[in-house]
Design an enzyme around this catalytic site. Structure first.
Site, PDB file in Angstrom:
ATOM      1  N   GLU A 102     -34.811 -19.160  68.527  1.00  0.00           N
ATOM      2  CA  GLU A 102     -33.504 -19.196  67.840  1.00  0.00           C
ATOM      3  C   GLU A 102     -33.581 -18.718  66.344  1.00  0.00           C
ATOM      4  O   GLU A 102     -32.593 -18.004  65.936  1.00  0.00           O
ATOM      5  CB  GLU A 102     -33.187 -20.941  67.689  1.00  0.00           C
ATOM      6  CG  GLU A 102     -33.113 -21.659  68.864  1.00  0.00           C
ATOM      7  CD  GLU A 102     -32.919 -23.028  68.735  1.00  0.00           C
ATOM      8  OE1 GLU A 102     -32.437 -23.546  67.750  1.00  0.00           O
ATOM      9  OE2 GLU A 102     -33.286 -23.710  69.527  1.00  0.00           O
ATOM     10  N   HIS A 175     -26.924 -12.201  49.473  1.00  0.00           N
ATOM     11  CA  HIS A 175     -25.712 -12.740  50.080  1.00  0.00           C
ATOM     12  C   HIS A 175     -25.388 -14.106  49.614  1.00  0.00           C
ATOM     13  O   HIS A 175     -26.143 -15.194  50.088  1.00  0.00           O
ATOM     14  CB  HIS A 175     -25.741 -12.508  51.548  1.00  0.00           C
ATOM     15  CG  HIS A 175     -24.445 -12.964  52.384  1.00  0.00           C
ATOM     16  ND1 HIS A 175     -24.498 -12.847  53.726  1.00  0.00           N
ATOM     17  CD2 HIS A 175     -23.117 -12.860  52.134  1.00  0.00           C
ATOM     18  CE1 HIS A 175     -23.249 -12.913  54.292  1.00  0.00           C
ATOM     19  NE2 HIS A 175     -22.576 -12.977  53.135  1.00  0.00           N
ATOM     20  N   ASP A 255     -23.365  -8.875  48.890  1.00  0.00           N
ATOM     21  CA  ASP A 255     -22.135  -9.600  49.266  1.00  0.00           C
ATOM     22  C   ASP A 255     -22.252 -10.830  48.523  1.00  0.00           C
ATOM     23  O   ASP A 255     -22.865 -11.823  48.671  1.00  0.00           O
ATOM     24  CB  ASP A 255     -22.165  -9.880  50.742  1.00  0.00           C
ATOM     25  CG  ASP A 255     -20.577 -10.675  50.998  1.00  0.00           C
ATOM     26  OD1 ASP A 255     -19.858 -10.912  50.204  1.00  0.00           O
ATOM     27  OD2 ASP A 255     -20.611 -10.968  52.395  1.00  0.00           O
TER      28      ASP A 255
END
Length: 387
Positions: A102, A175, A255
């Protein structure tokens, strides 16, 4: 490319920096991007367009956001290695507590750099959760636990040296949290980041000179001239030395999920933010909300040079519900100068589409890029004693 400064000495070293939130595969769902054709939303299609754009721009440094480990291992790492790129990558903090099956799907940040041109001297992962909770002035405040700790955003800070000139530079990629109602958290994350960059830059001033700067062949040709080169490379210059932490060229990319009227923008552009700034509200964040926030760097957004012109950037994130500039390449104005910038999308194309991504733009953010020169130094000195 849009020319910002024409009369730039050819003797100055040029550096091309590219930043892009590429839209992680797991976020590109039909529920969120129902206006995007299924074919244009598919990762297999988008990754090819992203790779094509990266190859075409041929930047020295690539700062990518929302890139997961799978994408790095399977696509970007191997493909960009063919074009002389090496990389630093970290997923968001949650990946550390997940099984590998995952965790490889968790997005994060990556810095790619041209290995034949730059040497990686140091890298630091900034885990905002961990940094915040370990600050003595913050750990007792409930707002840290309730607002900052649930968010697992990260940043990467890296120090590079130019093989050709010996100039050093700090590249930052981050970010920040995206939710509009977490303006205070964005400010705290930015403050923690710039505090760490400041401390790292102080440490980097004392870094010893790089002893081995031999050019390594990344082209697969088996010689040190590289594919297509007809002349030997010039002899590498000795490592440059810096007197204080603001002398090292700095790029702060990413970002930021913050517009020009935000506390994040004010902090980065002015170097300070008052403790009672509206974005901090009534929340308590230790010294930040008692004394205010400061950083010593003279930073400017590269694209500010285009404001008020026909090439002004209308947005960096474009969806039906939102279109604004939230991605930036900040640079230190005392050490760097902007030469050229990648221009905005075609306005005529924008009239025909409700938002990105689409078949021509593979992410909901657009790529931004600037070419810079390192300014001539009056105090330039050669290498100091090796330590």
């Amino acid at each position: 490319m849009v020319v910002v400064h024409e009369d730039v000495s050819s003797a100055l070293e040029r550096i091309k920096v590219f930043s892009w939130n590429i839209l992680c595969e797991r976020y590109a769902t039909t529920q969120v991007y129902g206006y995007t054709p299924l074919g244009a939303l598919a990762w297999d299609y988008r990754k090819d367009l992203i790779m094509e754009e990266i190859r075409r721009r041929d930047a020295d440094f690539l700062c990518l956001q929302e890139i997961n480990t799978d994408a790095l291992r399977e696509t970007f790492g191997p493909e960009l290695a063919k074009h002389d790129y090496r990389s630093i990558h970290h997923p968001r903090s949650k990946a550390k507590v997940m099984p590998e099956s995952e965790s490889t799907m968790v997005d994060g940040c990556a810095i790619f750099y041209k290995g034949s041109k730059f040497i990686l001297l140091d890298k630091v992962l900034v885990d905002f959760q961990n940094v915040a909770i370990n600050r003595p002035d913050m750990k007792s405040h409930p707002d840290i636990f309730n607002r900052v700790m649930p968010k697992d955003n990260i940043a990467i800070v890296a120090l590079f040296e130019s093989r050709a000139t010996g100039a050093r530079m700090i590249i930052v990629n981050t970010h920040l949290v995206w939710e509009g109602w977490l303006a205070d958290v964005k400010v705290v994350q930015t403050a923690l980041l710039m505090e760490l960059v400041t401390k790292q830059a102080e440490r980097y001033v004392r870094f010893p000179p790089c002893k081995d700067k031999k050019i390594i062949d990344f082209s697969g040709t088996g010689n040190d001239e590289g594919e297509g080169r007809k002349e030997p490379r010039p002899e590498p210059a000795p490592s440059q030395e810096y007197r204080n932490n603001t002398d090292i060229p700095v790029f702060v990319c990413g970002d930021y999920n913050s517009t020009e009227d935000s506390g994040v923008y004010e902090l980065l552009s002015t170097g300070r933010l008052p403790p009672d700034h509206p974005d901090l509200g009534s929340y308590q964040y230790g010294n930040f909300t008692r004394d205010g926030i400061e950083h010593p760097f003279s930073l400017q957004s590269a694209y500010q040079h285009l404001n008020g012109t026909s090439n002004e950037l209308p947005f960096t994130n474009y969806t039906p519900g939102f279109a604004n500039v939230i991605d930036y390449i900040w640079y230190s104005t005392n050490t760097l100068e902007v030469v050229e910038l990648l221009g905005p999308p075609d306005p005529q194309h924008l009239k025909r589409v409700p938002g990105f991504p689409n078949y021509h733009f593979p992410a909901d953010h657009i790529q931004i890029m600037g070419e810079f020169v390192i300014k001539a130094r009056k105090d330039r000195r050669g290498p100091g004693p090796a330590t």
